[in-house]
Write a protein that holds these residues in place. Structure first.
Motif, PDB file in Angstrom:
ATOM      1  N   ALA A  66       0.898  -1.226  -0.058  1.00  0.00           N
ATOM      2  CA  ALA A  66       0.035   0.086  -0.062  1.00  0.00           C
ATOM      3  C   ALA A  66       0.965   1.210  -0.007  1.00  0.00           C
ATOM      4  O   ALA A  66       1.873   1.290   0.350  1.00  0.00           O
ATOM      5  CB  ALA A  66      -0.787   0.059   1.271  1.00  0.00           C
ATOM      6  N   ASN A 131      -3.265   0.385  -4.228  1.00  0.00           N
ATOM      7  CA  ASN A 131      -3.762   0.435  -2.857  1.00  0.00           C
ATOM      8  C   ASN A 131      -3.062   1.799  -2.007  1.00  0.00           C
ATOM      9  O   ASN A 131      -2.055   1.864  -2.101  1.00  0.00           O
ATOM     10  CB  ASN A 131      -3.283  -0.572  -2.394  1.00  0.00           C
ATOM     11  CG  ASN A 131      -4.179  -0.926  -0.691  1.00  0.00           C
ATOM     12  OD1 ASN A 131      -4.430   0.199  -0.143  1.00  0.00           O
ATOM     13  ND2 ASN A 131      -4.390  -1.900  -0.471  1.00  0.00           N
ATOM     14  N   TYR A 133      -3.365   4.183   1.204  1.00  0.00           N
ATOM     15  CA  TYR A 133      -3.918   4.647   2.571  1.00  0.00           C
ATOM     16  C   TYR A 133      -3.525   5.833   3.079  1.00  0.00           C
ATOM     17  O   TYR A 133      -2.663   6.475   2.758  1.00  0.00           O
ATOM     18  CB  TYR A 133      -3.477   3.470   3.251  1.00  0.00           C
ATOM     19  CG  TYR A 133      -2.034   3.463   3.889  1.00  0.00           C
ATOM     20  CD1 TYR A 133      -1.597   3.967   4.991  1.00  0.00           C
ATOM     21  CD2 TYR A 133      -0.782   3.006   3.038  1.00  0.00           C
ATOM     22  CE1 TYR A 133      -0.369   4.086   5.539  1.00  0.00           C
ATOM     23  CE2 TYR A 133       0.503   3.069   3.418  1.00  0.00           C
ATOM     24  CZ  TYR A 133       0.672   3.697   4.694  1.00  0.00           C
ATOM     25  OH  TYR A 133       2.181   3.767   5.169  1.00  0.00           O
ATOM     26  N   ALA A 160      -7.297   2.304   4.420  1.00  0.00           N
ATOM     27  CA  ALA A 160      -6.710   2.023   2.874  1.00  0.00           C
ATOM     28  C   ALA A 160      -7.849   1.518   2.026  1.00  0.00           C
ATOM     29  O   ALA A 160      -8.895   1.117   2.140  1.00  0.00           O
ATOM     30  CB  ALA A 160      -5.886   1.099   3.286  1.00  0.00           C
ATOM     31  N   TYR A 161      -7.502   1.869   0.666  1.00  0.00           N
ATOM     32  CA  TYR A 161      -8.518   1.433  -0.541  1.00  0.00           C
ATOM     33  C   TYR A 161      -7.814   0.809  -1.669  1.00  0.00           C
ATOM     34  O   TYR A 161      -6.856   1.430  -2.186  1.00  0.00           O
ATOM     35  CB  TYR A 161      -9.166   3.019  -0.913  1.00  0.00           C
ATOM     36  CG  TYR A 161      -9.863   3.404   0.201  1.00  0.00           C
ATOM     37  CD1 TYR A 161     -11.151   3.208   0.514  1.00  0.00           C
ATOM     38  CD2 TYR A 161      -9.193   4.353   0.956  1.00  0.00           C
ATOM     39  CE1 TYR A 161     -11.733   4.229   1.710  1.00  0.00           C
ATOM     40  CE2 TYR A 161      -9.633   5.224   1.808  1.00  0.00           C
ATOM     41  CZ  TYR A 161     -10.927   5.138   2.389  1.00  0.00           C
ATOM     42  OH  TYR A 161     -11.592   5.707   3.460  1.00  0.00           O
ATOM     43  N   SER A 162      -8.264  -0.350  -1.946  1.00  0.00           N
ATOM     44  CA  SER A 162      -7.644  -0.984  -3.048  1.00  0.00           C
ATOM     45  C   SER A 162      -8.293  -0.757  -4.426  1.00  0.00           C
ATOM     46  O   SER A 162      -9.428  -0.608  -4.420  1.00  0.00           O
ATOM     47  CB  SER A 162      -7.542  -2.474  -2.766  1.00  0.00           C
ATOM     48  OG  SER A 162      -8.798  -3.055  -2.445  1.00  0.00           O
ATOM     49  N   SER A 173      -6.061  -8.625  -3.462  1.00  0.00           N
ATOM     50  CA  SER A 173      -5.774  -7.398  -2.585  1.00  0.00           C
ATOM     51  C   SER A 173      -6.541  -7.531  -1.259  1.00  0.00           C
ATOM     52  O   SER A 173      -5.839  -7.128  -0.154  1.00  0.00           O
ATOM     53  CB  SER A 173      -6.417  -6.087  -3.337  1.00  0.00           C
ATOM     54  OG  SER A 173      -5.678  -5.953  -4.531  1.00  0.00           O
ATOM     55  N   MET A 177      -4.688  -7.424   2.676  1.00  0.00           N
ATOM     56  CA  MET A 177      -4.857  -6.774   3.618  1.00  0.00           C
ATOM     57  C   MET A 177      -5.267  -7.641   5.004  1.00  0.00           C
ATOM     58  O   MET A 177      -5.134  -7.131   6.138  1.00  0.00           O
ATOM     59  CB  MET A 177      -6.218  -5.655   3.197  1.00  0.00           C
ATOM     60  CG  MET A 177      -5.463  -4.488   2.210  1.00  0.00           C
ATOM     61  SD  MET A 177      -4.410  -3.364   2.873  1.00  0.00           S
ATOM     62  CE  MET A 177      -3.043  -4.101   2.398  1.00  0.00           C
ATOM     63  N   CYS A 439     -12.004  -1.779   0.890  1.00  0.00           N
ATOM     64  CA  CYS A 439     -11.621  -0.756   1.586  1.00  0.00           C
ATOM     65  C   CYS A 439     -11.240  -1.412   3.163  1.00  0.00           C
ATOM     66  O   CYS A 439     -12.046  -2.315   3.439  1.00  0.00           O
ATOM     67  CB  CYS A 439     -12.582   0.473   1.981  1.00  0.00           C
ATOM     68  SG  CYS A 439     -14.140  -0.195   2.877  1.00  0.00           S
TER      69      CYS A 439
END
Length: 572
Positions: A66, A131, A133, A160-162, A173, A177, A439
């Motif tokens: 990330a 990703n 974050y 965080a957002y992938s 992903s 996480m 997320c």
């Protein structure tokens, strides 16, 4: 750091408005102070522990690939209106207008903002996966903030957002996480379970919560005593009940139950177990009446029912609606003869000759059978799992109930936000495709508070070394008056600092008992006591806060033991 030069405003008494142990101890240990309801100052000790958690989070996010960014706390209404959450999110979203009458909100989460970044910058499949974050302050206008950092309005969160090309890539992903979260909470020294959970207002296809196990936890979770299945009670699956072997339906019988409304009262009055009774609940789904049937000893899971009905709002119907739907006062409702939609729990499908209300005040029915007596629209799992229920995933396993504190949550979002905000990419054939998202959130301050809920005794906090404000405290006896004590304490202090140990030297002109009480209260994991009596033999006392174990060691041995314990605890 020298205690006399530091800022640790400890309290002897527990503040009256502090309910849970973490709130009490964080106030008493001088870690936080209240500014307003759900809003706190982070004082030096509290901030040090919070920064420790942040650093662990940052290291594991970076290790998982990330990339850190920082988004604004203030976000424009337009983005939330595009996603459809401006009205849906509710009053937790603090809205306001600027001097130009533009609408904004304080971000409780950042799906819209980060999706806007990606839709403007990502053009090709070659730029994915991605990703992003941040570790940032959030604000949610909780209706009843309480429990200190456990449920505040303003809080520090890692989100965080992938972004991926398709569902399969998004699953990869998500798993990265998920594994990163396990490492984070293990490194923080927390005892936790990852449980299946409802997606709530964030949305998406599936999610897991990371729950710290603690008696004070607000959330109920279940886990199997034989396999790895675990879930939040809101999400926990009930095993499908087998239909009862053929039982001859008996004739309906109406019986008087004067003033007996609850399951317990009717069960005792008719001398029948609650497990052969069916409770009839009248609810409003998007303001339309609906009836839910459950076995008498089971409780409704409103999240499951809401998902089944596909409604936005679900609430118990007021008395006047119950009277209108059933023709009777609350407490006497039953499914026979009702003209509204009826849904029943799977367990009810297997019941025969059961007891329900008669839709007539002070009356109940015996020997009700669904196939003969009423029309059920749908059967589904709509109940809370109970202690001892059979596991839905394995044979022979039974469900156990726990209390938990949510410290992390991971979601498979799919295309919920990318579709709404038109976040697309061009694939290898030059065709436009919708990006798949996930997320992932961690409550940083809540993680510290949860650690305290798990690790404390009657004397105060017991911090694990990785997130303790200091690794070691040197408690001195007559530091100002005894030259040998001062020289030995200063030498130990410098040796530990040189070795990378975070050490607090208590050089205050206070009685030893006060120093020992403060050391226990603030929860420093290792304590070296330096006094003239033991120095005669070249020794100091080493105490382990977690176990209470005390050792009388040569100075060099004590220093080496502290260095080794810290090094072992901080291994990545």
């Amino acid at each position: 750091m020298r205690y006399s030069q530091y800022f640790i405003p400890t309290l002897k008494e527990t503040p009256s408005d502090a309910e849970v142990i973490s709130h009490q101890l964080m106030l008493r240990a001088g870690m936080i102070r209240k500014v307003a309801a759900g809003i706190y100052d982070y004082l030096p000790l509290g901030l040090r522990s919070i920064r420790k958690v942040e650093n662990i989070v940052r290291e594991e996010m970076n290790r998982a690939g990330a990339i850190e960014i920082l988004m604004p706390m203030v976000t424009p209404a337009e983005l939330w209106q595009e996603s459809g959450r401006w009205d849906f999110y509710g009053k937790e979203l603090l809205r306001f207008r600027d001097r130009k009458d533009g609408e904004f909100c304080l971000g409780p989460t950042h799906e819209e903002v980060v999706t806007d970044i990606v839709r403007r910058e990502v053009r090709s499949y070659r730029q994915l996966p991605l990703n992003l974050y941040q570790i940032q302050t959030k604000f949610r206008d909780e209706i009843r903030p309480r429990f200190g950092l456990m449920r505040g309005r303003e809080f520090i969160m890692k989100d965080a957002y992938s972004f991926d090309v398709d569902s399969s890539a998004a699953d990869i992903s998500y798993d990265k996480m998920y594994q990163a979260y396990r490492r984070i909470f293990e490194r923080c020294g927390l005892r936790f379970r990852a449980v299946e959970a409802d997606t709530g207002s964030i949305g998406g296809t599936s999610s897991h919560e990371f729950m710290v196990l603690a008696e004070s936890g607000e959330d109920a979770i279940v886990s199997c005593n034989c396999c790895d299945y675990a879930a939040n009670v809101e999400k926990a699956e009930a095993r499908i009940s087998e239909v009862t072997a053929h039982v001859e339906p008996r004739p309906l019988e109406k019986v008087a139950t004067p003033g007996k409304k609850s399951i317990e009262e009717v069960s005792a009055f008719l001398d029948v177990p609650s497990s052969i009774m069916v409770k009839t609940l009248v609810l409003l789904a998007d303001d339309e009446p609906v009836v839910a049937l459950l076995r008498g000893d089971h409780d409704l899971n409103e999240i499951k029912l809401k998902n089944l009905l596909g409604c936005e709002t679900l609430e118990m119907a007021p008395d006047e609606i119950v009277l209108k739907v059933t023709g009777a006062q609350p407490g006497f409702a039953g499914p026979v003869g009702l003209a509204v939609k009826i849904v029943a729990d799977l367990v009810v499908r297997g019941m025969r000759n059961f007891v329900t209300g008669a839709n007539e005040t002070d009356m109940h029915l015996k020997n009700v059978n669904l196939e003969r007596d009423c029309a059920v629209k749908a059967f589904a799992d709509i109940r809370n799992v109970s202690q001892g229920d059979p596991c839905p995933r394995c044979e022979g396993g039974a469900m156990e109930l726990w209390r938990g504190i949510e410290v992390g949550h991971v979601f498979k979002l799919g295309t919920k936000y990318s579709q709404a905000l038109k976040a697309t990419y061009l694939d290898a054939d030059g065709k436009e495709q919708i990006i798949f998202m996930g997320c992932y959130g961690i409550g940083v301050g809540r993680s510290v508070a949860s650690c305290i809920e798990q690790n404390h005794d009657e004397n105060g906090i017991i911090f694990p070394i990785p997130i303790a404000p200091f690794h070691c405290i040197i408690s001195t006896v007559n530091y100002a008056k005894e030259e040998e004590v001062r020289k030995a304490s200063d030498a130990i202090y410098e040796q530990l600092l040189s070795a990378g140990v975070e050490v607090l030297l208590d050089d205050r002109d206070e009685r030893p008992g006060i120093k020992f009480k403060d050391a226990d209260l603030i929860g420093i994991p290792l304590r070296i006591v330096v006094g003239a009596k033991n120095l005669v033999e070249g020794k100091v006392e080493l105490k382990h806060r977690a176990t209470g174990e005390m050792e009388l060691l040569l100075v060099a041995e004590a220093v080496e033991k502290v260095k080794a314990a810290v090094a072992e605890a901080l291994k990545k």
